[in-house]
Design a protein around this motif. Structure first.
Motif, PDB file in Angstrom:
ATOM      1  N   LEU A  46       0.828  -1.213   0.000  1.00 39.90           N
ATOM      2  CA  LEU A  46       0.000   0.000   0.000  1.00 39.90           C
ATOM      3  C   LEU A  46       0.859   1.259   0.000  1.00 39.90           C
ATOM      4  CD1 LEU A  46      -2.757  -1.067   2.572  1.00 39.90           C
ATOM      5  CD2 LEU A  46      -2.981  -0.911   0.076  1.00 39.90           C
ATOM      6  N   SER A  47       1.973   1.218   0.715  1.00 40.04           N
ATOM      7  CA  SER A  47       2.863   2.379   0.761  1.00 40.04           C
ATOM      8  C   SER A  47       3.550   2.599  -0.581  1.00 40.04           C
ATOM      9  CB  SER A  47       3.907   2.193   1.870  1.00 40.04           C
ATOM     10  OG  SER A  47       3.289   2.077   3.130  1.00 40.04           O
ATOM     11  N   ASP A  48       3.918   1.508  -1.255  1.00 36.65           N
ATOM     12  CA  ASP A  48       4.483   1.638  -2.606  1.00 36.65           C
ATOM     13  C   ASP A  48       3.479   2.284  -3.551  1.00 36.65           C
ATOM     14  OD1 ASP A  48       6.979   0.558  -2.061  1.00 36.65           O
ATOM     15  OD2 ASP A  48       6.413  -1.492  -2.635  1.00 36.65           O
ATOM     16  N   ARG A  49       2.215   1.923  -3.396  1.00 35.36           N
ATOM     17  CA  ARG A  49       1.196   2.356  -4.351  1.00 35.36           C
ATOM     18  C   ARG A  49       0.606   3.723  -4.019  1.00 35.36           C
ATOM     19  NH1 ARG A  49      -3.878  -1.220  -6.707  1.00 35.36           N
ATOM     20  NH2 ARG A  49      -4.632   0.371  -8.146  1.00 35.36           N
ATOM     21  N   PHE A  50       0.326   3.981  -2.727  1.00 39.08           N
ATOM     22  CA  PHE A  50      -0.393   5.195  -2.358  1.00 39.08           C
ATOM     23  C   PHE A  50       0.452   6.209  -1.584  1.00 39.08           C
ATOM     24  CE2 PHE A  50      -3.631   1.778  -2.504  1.00 39.08           C
ATOM     25  CZ  PHE A  50      -4.401   2.263  -3.555  1.00 39.08           C
ATOM     26  N   GLY A  51       1.651   5.816  -1.209  1.00 34.71           N
ATOM     27  CA  GLY A  51       2.512   6.717  -0.452  1.00 34.71           C
ATOM     28  C   GLY A  51       2.416   6.469   1.040  1.00 34.71           C
ATOM     29  N   ALA A  52       3.551   6.531   1.711  1.00 33.21           N
ATOM     30  CA  ALA A  52       3.601   6.234   3.142  1.00 33.21           C
ATOM     31  C   ALA A  52       2.767   7.221   3.958  1.00 33.21           C
ATOM     32  CB  ALA A  52       5.052   6.247   3.617  1.00 33.21           C
ATOM     33  N   ARG A  53       2.752   8.486   3.540  1.00 32.14           N
ATOM     34  CA  ARG A  53       2.046   9.509   4.309  1.00 32.14           C
ATOM     35  C   ARG A  53       0.542   9.221   4.362  1.00 32.14           C
ATOM     36  NH1 ARG A  53       3.660  13.858   1.565  1.00 32.14           N
ATOM     37  NH2 ARG A  53       5.549  14.039   2.814  1.00 32.14           N
ATOM     38  N   ASN A  54      -0.034   8.861   3.235  1.00 35.70           N
ATOM     39  CA  ASN A  54      -1.472   8.571   3.195  1.00 35.70           C
ATOM     40  C   ASN A  54      -1.815   7.342   4.047  1.00 35.70           C
ATOM     41  OD1 ASN A  54      -2.137  10.724   1.453  1.00 35.70           O
ATOM     42  ND2 ASN A  54      -1.503   9.530  -0.329  1.00 35.70           N
ATOM     43  N   VAL A  55      -0.941   6.348   3.993  1.00 39.51           N
ATOM     44  CA  VAL A  55      -1.169   5.139   4.779  1.00 39.51           C
ATOM     45  C   VAL A  55      -1.094   5.449   6.273  1.00 39.51           C
ATOM     46  CG1 VAL A  55      -0.261   2.840   5.329  1.00 39.51           C
ATOM     47  CG2 VAL A  55      -0.366   3.609   2.945  1.00 39.51           C
ATOM     48  N   MET A  56      -0.106   6.251   6.670  1.00 36.71           N
ATOM     49  CA  MET A  56       0.071   6.545   8.096  1.00 36.71           C
ATOM     50  C   MET A  56      -1.127   7.282   8.680  1.00 36.71           C
ATOM     51  SD  MET A  56       2.707   5.111   9.306  1.00 36.71           S
ATOM     52  CE  MET A  56       2.376   5.808  10.920  1.00 36.71           C
ATOM     53  N   LYS A  57      -1.736   8.176   7.927  1.00 34.76           N
ATOM     54  CA  LYS A  57      -2.903   8.907   8.435  1.00 34.76           C
ATOM     55  C   LYS A  57      -4.002   7.945   8.860  1.00 34.76           C
ATOM     56  CE  LYS A  57      -3.328  11.649   4.823  1.00 34.76           C
ATOM     57  NZ  LYS A  57      -3.858  12.708   3.929  1.00 34.76           N
ATOM     58  N   LEU A  58      -4.297   6.978   8.021  1.00 36.40           N
ATOM     59  CA  LEU A  58      -5.348   6.015   8.332  1.00 36.40           C
ATOM     60  C   LEU A  58      -4.944   5.088   9.471  1.00 36.40           C
ATOM     61  CD1 LEU A  58      -8.081   4.751   7.727  1.00 36.40           C
ATOM     62  CD2 LEU A  58      -6.985   3.389   5.928  1.00 36.40           C
ATOM     63  N   MET A  59      -3.663   4.692   9.506  1.00 36.54           N
ATOM     64  CA  MET A  59      -3.233   3.758  10.534  1.00 36.54           C
ATOM     65  C   MET A  59      -3.262   4.385  11.929  1.00 36.54           C
ATOM     66  SD  MET A  59      -3.004   1.079   8.875  1.00 36.54           S
ATOM     67  CE  MET A  59      -4.133   1.772   7.646  1.00 36.54           C
ATOM     68  N   PHE A  60      -2.922   5.657  12.031  1.00 34.49           N
ATOM     69  CA  PHE A  60      -3.020   6.320  13.329  1.00 34.49           C
ATOM     70  C   PHE A  60      -4.467   6.305  13.827  1.00 34.49           C
ATOM     71  CE2 PHE A  60       1.031   8.977  12.590  1.00 34.49           C
ATOM     72  CZ  PHE A  60       1.781   8.121  13.375  1.00 34.49           C
ATOM     73  N   LEU A  61      -5.409   6.468  12.919  1.00 34.49           N
ATOM     74  CA  LEU A  61      -6.817   6.430  13.294  1.00 34.49           C
ATOM     75  C   LEU A  61      -7.208   5.039  13.805  1.00 34.49           C
ATOM     76  CD1 LEU A  61      -9.451   8.104  13.306  1.00 34.49           C
ATOM     77  CD2 LEU A  61      -9.933   7.178  11.023  1.00 34.49           C
ATOM     78  N   LEU A  62      -6.715   3.994  13.131  1.00 33.51           N
ATOM     79  CA  LEU A  62      -7.039   2.628  13.533  1.00 33.51           C
ATOM     80  C   LEU A  62      -6.437   2.269  14.885  1.00 33.51           C
ATOM     81  CD1 LEU A  62      -6.705   0.558  10.226  1.00 33.51           C
ATOM     82  CD2 LEU A  62      -8.778   1.364  11.353  1.00 33.51           C
ATOM     83  N   ILE A  63      -5.378   2.938  15.278  1.00 28.88           N
ATOM     84  CA  ILE A  63      -4.774   2.683  16.589  1.00 28.88           C
ATOM     85  C   ILE A  63      -5.423   3.549  17.665  1.00 28.88           C
ATOM     86  CG2 ILE A  63      -2.624   2.765  17.917  1.00 28.88           C
ATOM     87  CD1 ILE A  63      -1.130   2.340  15.225  1.00 28.88           C
ATOM     88  N   PHE A  64      -5.710   4.804  17.323  1.00 25.96           N
ATOM     89  CA  PHE A  64      -6.202   5.746  18.326  1.00 25.96           C
ATOM     90  C   PHE A  64      -7.620   5.415  18.798  1.00 25.96           C
ATOM     91  CE2 PHE A  64      -8.411   9.799  19.328  1.00 25.96           C
ATOM     92  CZ  PHE A  64      -7.688  10.140  20.471  1.00 25.96           C
ATOM     93  N   VAL A  65      -8.516   5.127  17.885  1.00 23.81           N
ATOM     94  CA  VAL A  65      -9.922   4.885  18.271  1.00 23.81           C
ATOM     95  C   VAL A  65     -10.049   3.685  19.214  1.00 23.81           C
ATOM     96  CG1 VAL A  65     -12.222   4.280  17.427  1.00 23.81           C
ATOM     97  CG2 VAL A  65     -10.875   6.027  16.236  1.00 23.81           C
TER      98      VAL A  65
END
Length: 411
Positions: A284-303
Protein backbone atom coordinates in the motif's frame (compact mmCIF):
# COMPACT_ATOMS: atom_id res chain seq x y z
CA UNK A 1 22.15 2.90 1.57
CA UNK A 2 21.71 3.56 -2.08
CA UNK A 3 18.99 2.19 -4.29
CA UNK A 4 21.66 0.77 -6.53
CA UNK A 5 21.17 -1.54 -9.50
CA UNK A 6 22.06 -5.13 -8.82
CA UNK A 7 25.43 -6.27 -10.17
CA UNK A 8 25.40 -8.31 -13.35
CA UNK A 9 26.40 -11.41 -11.41
CA UNK A 10 23.32 -11.05 -9.22
CA UNK A 11 19.69 -11.79 -10.07
CA UNK A 12 16.22 -11.42 -8.69
CA UNK A 13 16.61 -14.98 -7.37
CA UNK A 14 19.56 -13.81 -5.27
CA UNK A 15 17.45 -10.97 -3.89
CA UNK A 16 14.70 -13.49 -3.11
CA UNK A 17 17.19 -15.72 -1.27
CA UNK A 18 18.26 -12.78 0.86
CA UNK A 19 14.63 -11.87 1.57
CA UNK A 20 13.45 -15.32 2.62
CA UNK A 21 16.58 -16.28 4.58
CA UNK A 22 16.56 -13.01 6.47
CA UNK A 23 12.80 -13.25 7.10
CA UNK A 24 13.02 -16.77 8.57
CA UNK A 25 16.09 -15.77 10.58
CA UNK A 26 14.38 -12.66 11.89
CA UNK A 27 11.25 -14.61 12.83
CA UNK A 28 13.38 -16.95 14.94
CA UNK A 29 15.38 -14.12 16.48
CA UNK A 30 12.20 -12.23 17.33
CA UNK A 31 10.79 -15.32 19.05
CA UNK A 32 13.96 -15.59 21.14
CA UNK A 33 14.04 -11.85 21.86
CA UNK A 34 10.56 -11.85 23.43
CA UNK A 35 10.54 -15.37 24.93
CA UNK A 36 10.62 -14.06 28.51
CA UNK A 37 7.14 -12.60 28.00
CA UNK A 38 5.85 -16.18 28.41
CA UNK A 39 8.74 -17.93 30.20
CA UNK A 40 8.74 -15.22 32.85
CA UNK A 41 5.51 -16.59 34.35
CA UNK A 42 6.82 -20.11 35.21
CA UNK A 43 10.21 -18.57 36.10
CA UNK A 44 8.45 -16.25 38.57
CA UNK A 45 6.78 -19.26 40.21
CA UNK A 46 9.94 -21.38 40.38
CA UNK A 47 12.30 -18.67 41.68
CA UNK A 48 9.71 -16.85 43.81
CA UNK A 49 10.11 -13.54 41.97
CA UNK A 50 8.02 -10.42 42.39
CA UNK A 51 6.11 -8.93 39.44
CA UNK A 52 8.73 -6.20 39.23
CA UNK A 53 11.61 -8.69 39.11
CA UNK A 54 9.80 -10.67 36.43
CA UNK A 55 9.16 -7.57 34.34
CA UNK A 56 12.88 -6.78 34.29
CA UNK A 57 13.65 -10.07 32.52
CA UNK A 58 11.62 -8.94 29.54
CA UNK A 59 12.69 -5.32 29.80
CA UNK A 60 16.45 -5.89 29.79
CA UNK A 61 16.14 -8.17 26.76
CA UNK A 62 14.12 -5.52 24.93
CA UNK A 63 16.66 -2.85 25.95
CA UNK A 64 19.63 -4.73 24.51
CA UNK A 65 17.63 -5.34 21.35
CA UNK A 66 17.37 -1.57 20.98
CA UNK A 67 20.64 0.08 21.92
CA UNK A 68 22.79 -1.52 19.20
CA UNK A 69 20.40 -1.21 16.24
CA UNK A 70 22.07 1.87 14.78
CA UNK A 71 25.49 0.24 14.98
CA UNK A 72 24.32 -3.04 13.43
CA UNK A 73 22.52 -1.25 10.58
CA UNK A 74 25.70 0.65 9.71
CA UNK A 75 27.83 -2.48 10.11
CA UNK A 76 25.62 -4.41 7.68
CA UNK A 77 26.04 -1.58 5.16
CA UNK A 78 29.81 -1.67 5.53
CA UNK A 79 30.70 -5.38 5.66
CA UNK A 80 27.52 -7.09 4.39
CA UNK A 81 24.30 -8.34 5.92
CA UNK A 82 25.17 -12.01 5.45
CA UNK A 83 28.23 -11.86 7.71
CA UNK A 84 26.57 -9.74 10.39
CA UNK A 85 23.35 -11.76 10.51
CA UNK A 86 25.16 -15.11 10.67
CA UNK A 87 27.45 -14.10 13.53
CA UNK A 88 24.56 -12.49 15.40
CA UNK A 89 22.64 -15.78 15.24
CA UNK A 90 25.63 -17.72 16.61
CA UNK A 91 26.31 -15.19 19.36
CA UNK A 92 22.69 -15.21 20.52
CA UNK A 93 22.64 -19.02 20.70
CA UNK A 94 25.16 -19.07 23.58
CA UNK A 95 23.28 -17.08 26.26
CA UNK A 96 19.99 -18.59 25.07
CA UNK A 97 21.35 -22.07 25.81
CA UNK A 98 22.75 -21.05 29.20
CA UNK A 99 19.36 -19.70 30.35
CA UNK A 100 18.17 -23.30 30.69
CA UNK A 101 20.83 -24.13 33.28
CA UNK A 102 20.57 -21.01 35.42
CA UNK A 103 19.06 -20.96 38.91
CA UNK A 104 20.16 -17.50 40.06
CA UNK A 105 18.02 -14.44 39.36
CA UNK A 106 21.09 -12.21 38.98
CA UNK A 107 22.68 -14.49 36.38
CA UNK A 108 19.35 -14.95 34.65
CA UNK A 109 19.02 -11.18 34.37
CA UNK A 110 22.48 -10.96 32.77
CA UNK A 111 21.68 -13.75 30.32
CA UNK A 112 18.33 -12.15 29.45
CA UNK A 113 20.23 -8.97 28.58
CA UNK A 114 22.60 -10.93 26.30
CA UNK A 115 19.71 -12.86 24.72
CA UNK A 116 18.26 -9.46 23.87
CA UNK A 117 21.01 -9.03 21.28
CA UNK A 118 18.61 -10.97 19.02
CA UNK A 119 16.47 -7.86 18.62
CA UNK A 120 19.21 -6.14 16.64
CA UNK A 121 18.62 -8.56 13.75
CA UNK A 122 15.94 -6.17 12.53
CA UNK A 123 18.28 -3.36 11.47
CA UNK A 124 20.64 -5.90 9.88
CA UNK A 125 17.84 -7.35 7.77
CA UNK A 126 16.51 -3.92 6.80
CA UNK A 127 19.95 -2.86 5.55
CA UNK A 128 20.59 -6.19 3.83
CA UNK A 129 17.27 -6.26 1.97
CA UNK A 130 17.43 -2.58 1.01
CA UNK A 131 20.77 -3.22 -0.67
CA UNK A 132 19.31 -6.03 -2.77
CA UNK A 133 16.06 -4.35 -3.89
CA UNK A 134 15.33 -1.40 -6.15
CA UNK A 135 13.29 1.56 -4.93
CA UNK A 136 10.16 0.18 -6.62
CA UNK A 137 10.38 -3.10 -4.66
CA UNK A 138 11.74 -1.90 -1.34
CA UNK A 139 8.40 -1.23 0.35
CA UNK A 140 7.09 -4.73 -0.30
CA UNK A 141 10.43 -6.45 0.42
CA UNK A 142 10.89 -4.65 3.72
CA UNK A 143 7.27 -5.42 4.56
CA UNK A 144 7.80 -9.14 3.99
CA UNK A 145 10.98 -9.10 6.05
CA UNK A 146 9.30 -7.15 8.85
CA UNK A 147 6.54 -9.75 9.01
CA UNK A 148 9.12 -11.73 10.97
CA UNK A 149 7.63 -9.87 13.94
CA UNK A 150 5.23 -12.82 13.99
CA UNK A 151 8.02 -14.59 15.87
CA UNK A 152 6.57 -12.94 18.97
CA UNK A 153 3.68 -15.40 18.72
CA UNK A 154 5.85 -18.51 18.31
CA UNK A 155 6.76 -18.78 21.98
CA UNK A 156 3.21 -17.94 23.01
CA UNK A 157 1.83 -20.74 20.84
CA UNK A 158 4.48 -23.39 21.50
CA UNK A 159 5.86 -22.79 24.99
CA UNK A 160 2.73 -23.25 27.17
CA UNK A 161 1.99 -26.65 25.61
CA UNK A 162 5.59 -27.87 25.81
CA UNK A 163 5.92 -26.67 29.39
CA UNK A 164 2.76 -28.58 30.31
CA UNK A 165 3.61 -31.89 28.60
CA UNK A 166 7.37 -32.18 29.14
CA UNK A 167 8.56 -33.70 32.43
CA UNK A 168 10.08 -31.11 34.74
CA UNK A 169 12.99 -33.49 35.48
CA UNK A 170 14.01 -33.45 31.82
CA UNK A 171 15.60 -36.25 29.81
CA UNK A 172 18.71 -38.45 30.16
CA UNK A 173 18.99 -37.76 33.83
CA UNK A 174 18.55 -34.03 33.42
CA UNK A 175 21.16 -33.57 30.67
CA UNK A 176 18.35 -32.13 28.57
CA UNK A 177 16.08 -30.09 30.84
CA UNK A 178 12.31 -30.26 30.82
CA UNK A 179 9.53 -27.81 31.65
CA UNK A 180 10.20 -24.18 30.75
CA UNK A 181 13.94 -24.86 30.58
CA UNK A 182 13.53 -26.94 27.42
CA UNK A 183 12.43 -23.87 25.43
CA UNK A 184 15.77 -21.99 25.47
CA UNK A 185 17.66 -25.22 24.65
CA UNK A 186 15.39 -25.76 21.65
CA UNK A 187 15.85 -22.17 20.50
CA UNK A 188 19.63 -22.35 20.87
CA UNK A 189 19.75 -25.36 18.56
CA UNK A 190 17.51 -23.65 16.00
CA UNK A 191 19.69 -20.52 16.07
CA UNK A 192 22.80 -22.53 15.20
CA UNK A 193 20.99 -24.38 12.39
CA UNK A 194 19.69 -21.07 11.01
CA UNK A 195 23.20 -19.59 11.03
CA UNK A 196 24.52 -22.53 9.02
CA UNK A 197 21.60 -22.34 6.58
CA UNK A 198 22.15 -18.63 6.05
CA UNK A 199 25.90 -18.91 5.59
CA UNK A 200 25.75 -21.70 3.01
CA UNK A 201 22.64 -20.67 1.05
CA UNK A 202 22.74 -16.86 0.94
CA UNK A 203 24.47 -15.34 -2.13
CA UNK A 204 28.24 -15.73 -1.85
CA UNK A 205 28.85 -12.13 -2.86
CA UNK A 206 27.27 -9.54 -0.61
CA UNK A 207 26.46 -5.90 -1.35
CA UNK A 208 28.17 -3.31 0.86
CA UNK A 209 26.94 0.15 -0.16
CA UNK A 210 28.38 1.73 2.99
CA UNK A 211 31.91 0.47 2.40
CA UNK A 212 34.48 3.26 2.41
CA UNK A 213 32.07 6.06 3.30
CA UNK A 214 33.21 8.32 6.17
CA UNK A 215 31.22 7.79 9.36
CA UNK A 216 30.45 11.51 9.60
CA UNK A 217 28.77 11.34 6.19
CA UNK A 218 26.75 8.26 7.18
CA UNK A 219 25.52 9.86 10.41
CA UNK A 220 24.77 13.30 8.92
CA UNK A 221 21.03 12.63 8.23
CA UNK A 222 20.48 11.92 11.93
CA UNK A 223 20.62 15.68 12.58
CA UNK A 224 17.36 16.21 10.71
CA UNK A 225 14.12 16.57 12.69
CA UNK A 226 12.33 14.40 10.12
CA UNK A 227 14.31 11.36 11.27
CA UNK A 228 13.17 11.91 14.86
CA UNK A 229 9.58 12.27 13.69
CA UNK A 230 9.81 8.91 11.94
CA UNK A 231 11.20 7.53 15.19
CA UNK A 232 8.13 8.66 17.11
CA UNK A 233 5.89 7.06 14.50
CA UNK A 234 7.79 3.82 14.99
CA UNK A 235 7.38 3.96 18.76
CA UNK A 236 3.61 3.95 18.15
CA UNK A 237 3.49 1.14 15.59
CA UNK A 238 6.39 -1.04 16.79
CA UNK A 239 7.41 -0.04 20.31
CA UNK A 240 3.81 -0.30 21.51
CA UNK A 241 3.46 -3.60 19.63
CA UNK A 242 6.47 -5.06 21.47
CA UNK A 243 5.24 -3.71 24.81
CA UNK A 244 1.71 -5.04 24.38
CA UNK A 245 2.96 -8.42 23.11
CA UNK A 246 4.76 -8.87 26.41
CA UNK A 247 2.09 -7.13 28.54
CA UNK A 248 -1.12 -8.73 27.28
CA UNK A 249 -0.65 -12.28 28.67
CA UNK A 250 -0.36 -10.80 32.16
CA UNK A 251 -3.31 -8.45 31.45
CA UNK A 252 -5.55 -11.35 30.43
CA UNK A 253 -4.48 -13.35 33.49
CA UNK A 254 -4.85 -10.52 36.01
CA UNK A 255 -7.93 -8.73 34.65
CA UNK A 256 -9.93 -11.60 33.13
CA UNK A 257 -8.67 -14.49 35.26
CA UNK A 258 -7.58 -16.63 32.30
CA UNK A 259 -4.90 -19.32 32.55
CA UNK A 260 -1.54 -18.82 30.83
CA UNK A 261 -2.34 -21.05 27.85
CA UNK A 262 -5.52 -19.16 26.91
CA UNK A 263 -3.99 -15.77 27.69
CA UNK A 264 -1.07 -16.53 25.37
CA UNK A 265 -3.40 -17.81 22.66
CA UNK A 266 -5.54 -14.66 22.73
CA UNK A 267 -2.39 -12.54 22.62
CA UNK A 268 -1.49 -14.18 19.31
CA UNK A 269 -4.69 -12.69 17.85
CA UNK A 270 -3.03 -9.33 18.44
CA UNK A 271 0.41 -10.43 17.26
CA UNK A 272 -0.61 -12.05 13.96
CA UNK A 273 -2.21 -9.04 12.24
CA UNK A 274 0.42 -6.70 13.71
CA UNK A 275 3.05 -8.86 12.02
CA UNK A 276 1.59 -10.57 8.97
CA UNK A 277 -0.04 -7.43 7.53
CA UNK A 278 3.35 -5.76 7.19
CA UNK A 279 3.78 -6.91 3.54
CA UNK A 280 0.36 -5.41 2.78
CA UNK A 281 1.55 -2.21 4.39
CA UNK A 282 4.59 -2.22 2.13
CA UNK A 283 2.45 -2.76 -0.95
CA UNK A 284 0.00 0.00 0.00
CA UNK A 285 2.86 2.38 0.76
CA UNK A 286 4.48 1.64 -2.61
CA UNK A 287 1.20 2.36 -4.35
CA UNK A 288 -0.39 5.19 -2.36
CA UNK A 289 2.51 6.72 -0.45
CA UNK A 290 3.60 6.23 3.14
CA UNK A 291 2.05 9.51 4.31
CA UNK A 292 -1.47 8.57 3.20
CA UNK A 293 -1.17 5.14 4.78
CA UNK A 294 0.07 6.54 8.10
CA UNK A 295 -2.90 8.91 8.44
CA UNK A 296 -5.35 6.01 8.33
CA UNK A 297 -3.23 3.76 10.53
CA UNK A 298 -3.02 6.32 13.33
CA UNK A 299 -6.82 6.43 13.29
CA UNK A 300 -7.04 2.63 13.53
CA UNK A 301 -4.77 2.68 16.59
CA UNK A 302 -6.20 5.75 18.33
CA UNK A 303 -9.92 4.89 18.27
CA UNK A 304 -9.52 1.42 19.89
CA UNK A 305 -7.11 2.94 22.42
CA UNK A 306 -9.77 5.41 23.50
CA UNK A 307 -12.45 2.72 23.81
CA UNK A 308 -10.15 0.31 25.65
CA UNK A 309 -9.12 3.10 27.97
CA UNK A 310 -12.66 3.80 29.23
CA UNK A 311 -12.99 2.12 32.67
CA UNK A 312 -16.77 2.18 32.69
CA UNK A 313 -17.21 -0.03 29.63
CA UNK A 314 -16.23 -3.28 31.39
CA UNK A 315 -15.58 -4.98 28.07
CA UNK A 316 -15.97 -8.73 27.82
CA UNK A 317 -13.07 -10.79 26.49
CA UNK A 318 -14.41 -11.03 22.89
CA UNK A 319 -14.98 -7.26 22.59
CA UNK A 320 -11.62 -6.49 24.23
CA UNK A 321 -9.83 -8.86 21.85
CA UNK A 322 -11.67 -7.50 18.79
CA UNK A 323 -10.58 -3.93 19.56
CA UNK A 324 -7.01 -5.13 20.05
CA UNK A 325 -7.24 -6.80 16.63
CA UNK A 326 -8.19 -3.48 14.99
CA UNK A 327 -5.31 -1.76 16.75
CA UNK A 328 -2.96 -4.52 15.57
CA UNK A 329 -4.05 -3.98 11.96
CA UNK A 330 -3.01 -0.34 12.26
CA UNK A 331 0.34 -1.32 13.75
CA UNK A 332 1.10 -4.03 11.20
CA UNK A 333 0.45 -1.83 8.17
CA UNK A 334 1.94 1.23 9.86
CA UNK A 335 5.28 -0.46 10.56
CA UNK A 336 5.83 -0.99 6.86
CA UNK A 337 4.74 2.56 6.04
CA UNK A 338 7.35 4.05 8.38
CA UNK A 339 10.13 2.08 6.71
CA UNK A 340 8.87 3.06 3.28
CA UNK A 341 9.58 6.67 4.26
CA UNK A 342 13.25 5.94 4.93
CA UNK A 343 14.58 4.83 1.51
CA UNK A 344 12.31 7.45 -0.06
CA UNK A 345 13.99 10.32 1.81
CA UNK A 346 17.39 8.74 2.57
CA UNK A 347 18.22 6.27 -0.22
CA UNK A 348 21.93 6.34 0.64
CA UNK A 349 21.53 6.00 4.40
CA UNK A 350 18.95 3.31 5.11
CA UNK A 351 21.34 1.54 7.48
CA UNK A 352 21.94 4.59 9.69
CA UNK A 353 18.47 6.15 9.55
CA UNK A 354 16.69 2.80 9.72
CA UNK A 355 18.93 1.83 12.61
CA UNK A 356 18.09 4.96 14.60
CA UNK A 357 14.36 4.62 13.94
CA UNK A 358 14.63 0.99 15.04
CA UNK A 359 16.46 2.04 18.21
CA UNK A 360 13.63 4.31 19.28
CA UNK A 361 10.98 1.78 18.32
CA UNK A 362 12.62 -0.90 20.44
CA UNK A 363 13.25 1.56 23.27
CA UNK A 364 9.53 2.21 23.22
CA UNK A 365 9.07 -1.51 23.85
CA UNK A 366 11.39 -1.15 26.85
CA UNK A 367 9.89 2.03 28.32
CA UNK A 368 6.18 1.43 27.79
CA UNK A 369 5.62 -1.61 30.10
CA UNK A 370 6.94 0.26 33.17
CA UNK A 371 4.93 3.28 32.02
CA UNK A 372 1.82 1.09 31.81
CA UNK A 373 2.50 -0.11 35.36
CA UNK A 374 3.02 3.42 36.70
CA UNK A 375 -0.17 4.63 34.99
CA UNK A 376 -2.15 1.75 36.47
CA UNK A 377 -0.75 2.50 39.92
CA UNK A 378 -1.51 6.24 39.73
CA UNK A 379 -4.95 6.00 38.11
CA UNK A 380 -5.96 2.80 39.84
CA UNK A 381 -7.51 0.96 36.88
CA UNK A 382 -5.99 -1.53 34.39
CA UNK A 383 -7.47 0.46 31.48
CA UNK A 384 -4.74 3.05 32.18
CA UNK A 385 -2.57 0.95 29.84
CA UNK A 386 -4.65 2.10 26.91
CA UNK A 387 -4.91 5.67 28.13
CA UNK A 388 -1.13 5.79 27.68
CA UNK A 389 -1.54 4.33 24.20
CA UNK A 390 -4.14 6.96 23.27
CA UNK A 391 -1.96 9.88 24.38
CA UNK A 392 1.09 8.51 22.56
CA UNK A 393 -0.80 7.91 19.30
CA UNK A 394 -2.48 11.30 19.43
CA UNK A 395 0.89 13.02 19.83
CA UNK A 396 2.34 11.29 16.76
CA UNK A 397 -0.81 11.96 14.70
CA UNK A 398 -0.78 15.65 15.61
CA UNK A 399 2.84 15.95 14.52
CA UNK A 400 1.96 14.38 11.17
CA UNK A 401 -1.01 16.76 10.83
CA UNK A 402 1.28 19.72 11.54
CA UNK A 403 3.70 18.58 8.82
CA UNK A 404 0.85 18.17 6.33
CA UNK A 405 -0.41 21.66 7.16
CA UNK A 406 3.06 23.10 6.56
CA UNK A 407 3.32 21.26 3.23
CA UNK A 408 -0.06 22.53 2.09
CA UNK A 409 0.99 26.07 2.99
CA UNK A 410 3.98 25.92 0.63
CA UNK A 411 3.58 27.78 -2.70
Amino acid sequence: MQSIPLPKTASRSDASKVLWLSTVGFTLMFAVWLMFGVLGIPIRKELGLSDLQMSWLTSVAVLNGAIWRLYFGILADRIGGKKVFTWLLLFTAVPTFLVAYTHSYGLLLLLAFLVGMAGNAFSVGIAWNSAWNSKEHQGFALGVFGAGNVGASVTKLVAPTLIAVLPAAGFLGGVFPGGWRFIPVMYAGLLVLMALWMWFFAPVRDLTPGLGRPMAEILKPLREIRVWRFSLYYVVVFGAYVALSAWLPKYYVDVYGLDLKHAALLTTLFIFPASLLRPLGGYLSDRFGARNVMKLMFLLIFVPSVLLGLPGLHLAVPAFTALLFVMAVGMGIGKAAVYKYIPQYYPSDVGAVGGLVGVFGALGGFVLPPLFAVAQSLIGVPEATFMVMGVLTLGAALWLAFVLKELHALP
